[in-house]
Scaffold this active site. Structure first.
Site, PDB file in Angstrom:
ATOM      1  N   PRO A 153      94.039  19.158 154.881  1.00 45.46           N
ATOM      2  CA  PRO A 153      93.672  19.502 153.505  1.00 45.46           C
ATOM      3  C   PRO A 153      94.876  20.063 152.755  1.00 45.46           C
ATOM      4  O   PRO A 153      95.597  20.913 153.279  1.00 45.46           O
ATOM      5  CB  PRO A 153      92.604  20.590 153.690  1.00 45.46           C
ATOM      6  CG  PRO A 153      92.865  21.184 155.031  1.00 45.46           C
ATOM      7  CD  PRO A 153      93.486  20.098 155.877  1.00 45.46           C
ATOM      8  N   CYS A 190      94.448  29.944 154.442  1.00 42.78           N
ATOM      9  CA  CYS A 190      95.173  29.897 153.164  1.00 42.78           C
ATOM     10  C   CYS A 190      95.942  31.206 152.947  1.00 42.78           C
ATOM     11  O   CYS A 190      95.366  32.289 152.988  1.00 42.78           O
ATOM     12  CB  CYS A 190      94.224  29.647 151.995  1.00 42.78           C
ATOM     13  SG  CYS A 190      95.129  29.595 150.430  1.00 42.78           S
ATOM     14  N   LYS A 240      89.630  26.152 160.278  1.00 44.14           N
ATOM     15  CA  LYS A 240      91.079  25.924 160.302  1.00 44.14           C
ATOM     16  C   LYS A 240      91.741  27.284 160.099  1.00 44.14           C
ATOM     17  O   LYS A 240      91.411  28.006 159.166  1.00 44.14           O
ATOM     18  CB  LYS A 240      91.480  24.950 159.193  1.00 44.14           C
ATOM     19  CG  LYS A 240      92.977  24.665 159.141  1.00 44.14           C
ATOM     20  CD  LYS A 240      93.256  23.432 158.279  1.00 44.14           C
ATOM     21  CE  LYS A 240      94.729  23.113 158.147  1.00 44.14           C
ATOM     22  NZ  LYS A 240      95.427  23.989 157.204  1.00 44.14           N
ATOM     23  N   ASN A 250      98.498  21.488 164.142  1.00 40.90           N
ATOM     24  CA  ASN A 250      98.997  21.201 162.792  1.00 40.90           C
ATOM     25  C   ASN A 250     100.269  21.995 162.500  1.00 40.90           C
ATOM     26  O   ASN A 250     100.424  23.123 162.947  1.00 40.90           O
ATOM     27  CB  ASN A 250      97.880  21.553 161.779  1.00 40.90           C
ATOM     28  CG  ASN A 250      98.375  21.607 160.348  1.00 40.90           C
ATOM     29  OD1 ASN A 250      98.368  22.657 159.713  1.00 40.90           O
ATOM     30  ND2 ASN A 250      98.809  20.488 159.819  1.00 40.90           N
ATOM     31  N   GLY A 251     101.144  21.342 161.740  1.00 40.93           N
ATOM     32  CA  GLY A 251     102.366  22.003 161.287  1.00 40.93           C
ATOM     33  C   GLY A 251     103.611  21.234 161.643  1.00 40.93           C
ATOM     34  O   GLY A 251     103.904  21.034 162.826  1.00 40.93           O
ATOM     35  N   ASP A 252     104.323  20.765 160.596  1.00 40.61           N
ATOM     36  CA  ASP A 252     105.639  20.144 160.758  1.00 40.61           C
ATOM     37  C   ASP A 252     105.635  18.819 161.509  1.00 40.61           C
ATOM     38  O   ASP A 252     106.628  18.480 162.160  1.00 40.61           O
ATOM     39  CB  ASP A 252     106.615  21.127 161.439  1.00 40.61           C
ATOM     40  CG  ASP A 252     106.823  22.375 160.609  1.00 40.61           C
ATOM     41  OD1 ASP A 252     106.416  22.376 159.435  1.00 40.61           O
ATOM     42  OD2 ASP A 252     107.373  23.354 161.139  1.00 40.61           O
ATOM     43  N   GLY A 291      99.958  16.946 157.089  1.00 41.29           N
ATOM     44  CA  GLY A 291      99.835  17.253 155.670  1.00 41.29           C
ATOM     45  C   GLY A 291     101.019  16.713 154.896  1.00 41.29           C
ATOM     46  O   GLY A 291     101.043  15.547 154.482  1.00 41.29           O
ATOM     47  N   ARG A 292     102.056  17.560 154.736  1.00 42.94           N
ATOM     48  CA  ARG A 292     103.174  17.205 153.859  1.00 42.94           C
ATOM     49  C   ARG A 292     103.894  15.931 154.281  1.00 42.94           C
ATOM     50  O   ARG A 292     104.431  15.213 153.435  1.00 42.94           O
ATOM     51  CB  ARG A 292     104.156  18.385 153.791  1.00 42.94           C
ATOM     52  CG  ARG A 292     103.567  19.577 153.056  1.00 42.94           C
ATOM     53  CD  ARG A 292     104.350  20.842 153.311  1.00 42.94           C
ATOM     54  NE  ARG A 292     104.302  21.242 154.716  1.00 42.94           N
ATOM     55  CZ  ARG A 292     104.987  22.240 155.243  1.00 42.94           C
ATOM     56  NH1 ARG A 292     105.773  22.946 154.481  1.00 42.94           N
ATOM     57  NH2 ARG A 292     104.880  22.525 156.527  1.00 42.94           N
TER      58      ARG A 292
HETATM   59  C1  LIG Z   1     100.481  22.223 148.678  1.00 38.84           C
HETATM   60  C2  LIG Z   1      99.692  22.640 149.893  1.00 38.84           C
HETATM   61  C3  LIG Z   1      98.331  22.837 149.769  1.00 38.84           C
HETATM   62  C4  LIG Z   1      97.576  23.238 150.894  1.00 38.84           C
HETATM   63  N1  LIG Z   1      96.229  23.377 150.772  1.00 38.84           N
HETATM   64  C5  LIG Z   1      95.487  23.689 151.855  1.00 38.84           C
HETATM   65  C6  LIG Z   1      94.078  23.780 151.766  1.00 38.84           C
HETATM   66  O1  LIG Z   1      93.482  23.563 150.706  1.00 38.84           O
HETATM   67  N2  LIG Z   1      93.394  24.111 152.892  1.00 38.84           N
HETATM   68  C7  LIG Z   1      94.027  24.349 154.089  1.00 38.84           C
HETATM   69  O2  LIG Z   1      93.375  24.631 155.091  1.00 38.84           O
HETATM   70  N3  LIG Z   1      95.356  24.241 154.196  1.00 38.84           N
HETATM   71  C8  LIG Z   1      96.088  23.906 153.119  1.00 38.84           C
HETATM   72  N4  LIG Z   1      97.437  23.767 153.250  1.00 38.84           N
HETATM   73  C9  LIG Z   1      98.033  23.859 154.583  1.00 38.84           C
HETATM   74  C10 LIG Z   1      98.074  22.474 155.226  1.00 38.84           C
HETATM   75  O3  LIG Z   1      96.792  21.963 155.464  1.00 38.84           O
HETATM   76  C11 LIG Z   1      98.820  22.535 156.557  1.00 38.84           C
HETATM   77  O4  LIG Z   1      98.175  23.447 157.394  1.00 38.84           O
HETATM   78  C12 LIG Z   1     100.289  22.944 156.403  1.00 38.84           C
HETATM   79  O5  LIG Z   1     100.884  22.312 155.285  1.00 38.84           O
HETATM   80  C13 LIG Z   1     101.081  22.600 157.662  1.00 38.84           C
HETATM   81  O6  LIG Z   1     100.975  21.238 157.950  1.00 38.84           O
HETATM   82  P1  LIG Z   1     102.120  20.154 157.530  1.00 38.84           P
HETATM   83  O7  LIG Z   1     103.422  20.686 158.034  1.00 38.84           O
HETATM   84  O8  LIG Z   1     101.688  18.874 158.184  1.00 38.84           O
HETATM   85  O9  LIG Z   1     102.104  20.086 156.029  1.00 38.84           O
HETATM   86  C14 LIG Z   1      98.207  23.424 152.143  1.00 38.84           C
HETATM   87  C15 LIG Z   1      99.585  23.231 152.237  1.00 38.84           C
HETATM   88  C16 LIG Z   1     100.327  22.849 151.144  1.00 38.84           C
HETATM   89  C17 LIG Z   1     101.811  22.619 151.298  1.00 38.84           C
END
Ligand SMILES: Cc1cc2nc3c(=O)[nH]c(=O)nc-3n(C[C@H](O)[C@H](O)[C@H](O)COP(=O)(O)O)c2cc1C
Length: 346
Positions: free
Chosen positions: A35, A119, A158, A219-221, A243-244
């Site tokens: 998300p 969050c 989460k 999750n993460g990176d 995510g990103r």
């Molecule tokens: C712009 C942005 C918005 C996010 N919004 C949410 C969210 O609505 N709910 C949530 O659980 N995590 C949110 N996250 C966290 C991501 O779901 C994820 O845990 C975090 O970015 C690490 O994963 P990644 O490295 O694959 O991005 C958000 C992260 C970013 C950068």
């Protein structure tokens, strides 16, 4: 040669790519879209599903907004068969309101309800929601139980590793959540104080995997297909959430699935295929939001799609000054044509 030596996705414990049963909802594979507030809307989720994401999650939706019948919140939670099963994530710190929001989301079509306990944003944590729930484990437990009681569909959570390094309580919280009956736990391997800095700690996620009965998603990176495999190996998790890494690259899911399945490394789509995906995304934004909102939402997506490509800063500027969505379509067409002529595949 033994199969596990040929195929990087085979380990002693078996295949890295597999279905996941989330409290009775079986999803086709264990590579999920995370998300992202303001980003993982229906058009992006549908695209990621088309590229193979096993599960997609809505943006975080305020439980207060849902129970007040806020139109924007209802739109964020709306879903269609094309992305089934949708996991809808709710945030809040009031057990009754969270229960009400979960019930309403179930009626709106959510197949799974996820509780946000990660969050880090100040405006969220100051209300006691998001990662602040990791500092109030009793309240977190009450919320989890009241949401589980309120709906028939599976409930998941989460979370992060904890509030800060001195108070990492993810293992205790995950254990309590699992005992309360959550169907899956996703762990972002950072604390709240870290926000998004440093590296996600995959080893810490492995401790959660060892501690609980229910599936754990790491999750993460995770930015590449190789990160995906590495993360699954280090954490021993049932699956991963990206995510990103998927921003401007929804095809990452196809690359990850292929690599986890048999070690095949797929290249990024050709520039003309990427242009087709960009158009599909723009059309999705127009259909879902209308032309005006699609115009301003398209800007960030065009920036992500063109990141690392030749001439991207000029393209971004043009898109930022576009007066309507037709101009964005035209600039994208001209840009990808120009890229094709200059042979600048990433
Ligand atoms: C712009 C942005 C918005 C996010 N919004 C949410 C969210 O609505 N709910 C949530 O659980 N995590 C949110 N996250 C966290 C991501 O779901 C994820 O845990 C975090 O970015 C690490 O994963 P990644 O490295 O694959 O991005 C958000 C992260 C970013 C950068």
């Amino acid at each position: 040669m033994h199969a596990s030596q040929e195929n990087p996705a085979l380990t002693a414990s078996g295949l890295m790519l597999h279905q996941v049963n989330i409290g009775g909802v079986t999803v086709p594979n264990n590579v999920f879209l995370a998300p992202l507030a303001g980003i993982t809307d229906f058009p992006l989720r549908r695209l990621c599903r088309r590229f193979g994401a096993g599960l997609v999650v809505s943006e975080m939706i305020s439980s207060q907004a849902i129970v007040r019948n806020n139109r924007r919140a209802a739109k964020m939670a709306s879903t269609s068969r094309e992305e089934y099963p949708l996991m809808v994530q709710i945030s809040g710190s009031d057990p009754e309101i969270m229960a009400g929001a979960a019930r309403m989301n179930q009626e709106l079509g959510a197949a799974i309800i996820d509780i946000n306990m990660g969050c880090p944003q100040r405006k969220i944590v100051k209300t006691g929601a998001g990662a602040a729930l990791m500092k109030t484990p009793e309240l977190a437990h009450t919320i989890i139980c009241s949401v589980i009681d309120a709906v028939k569909c599976p409930v998941t959570v989460k979370m992060r590793l904890g509030w800060d390094t001195a108070s990492c309580n993810v293992v205790e919280l995950a254990r309590a959540a699992s005992e309360a009956g959550v169907a899956m736990i996703t762990v972002h391997g950072r604390t709240r104080s870290q926000m998004f800095s440093g590296q996600a700690d995959w080893e810490a996620i492995a401790e959660v995997v060892q501690a609980v009965e229910c599936p754990v998603i790491a999750n993460g990176d995770i930015i590449t297909h190789r990160d995906a495999l590495e993360c699954l190996k280090i954490t021993g998790a049932h699956g991963i959430m990206i995510g990103r890494g998927a921003l401007g690259r929804p095809w990452l899911f196809k690359q990850v699935l292929s690599f986890l399945e048999d070690g095949t490394e797929l290249p990024a789509p050709s520039l003309s295929e990427q242009y087709g995906i960009v158009r599909e995304h723009l059309n999705g934004l127009v259909d879902f939001y209308g032309r005006k909102t699609a115009l301003w939402l398209s800007r960030k997506h065009m920036a992500w799609y063109s990141k690392g490509l030749r001439g991207s800063s000029r393209f971004r500027k043009l898109v930022n000054y576009a007066q309507d969505i037709d101009e964005v379509f035209r600039f994208a067409e001209e840009y990808y044509q120009w890229l094709g002529q200059h042979d600048s595949a990433p």
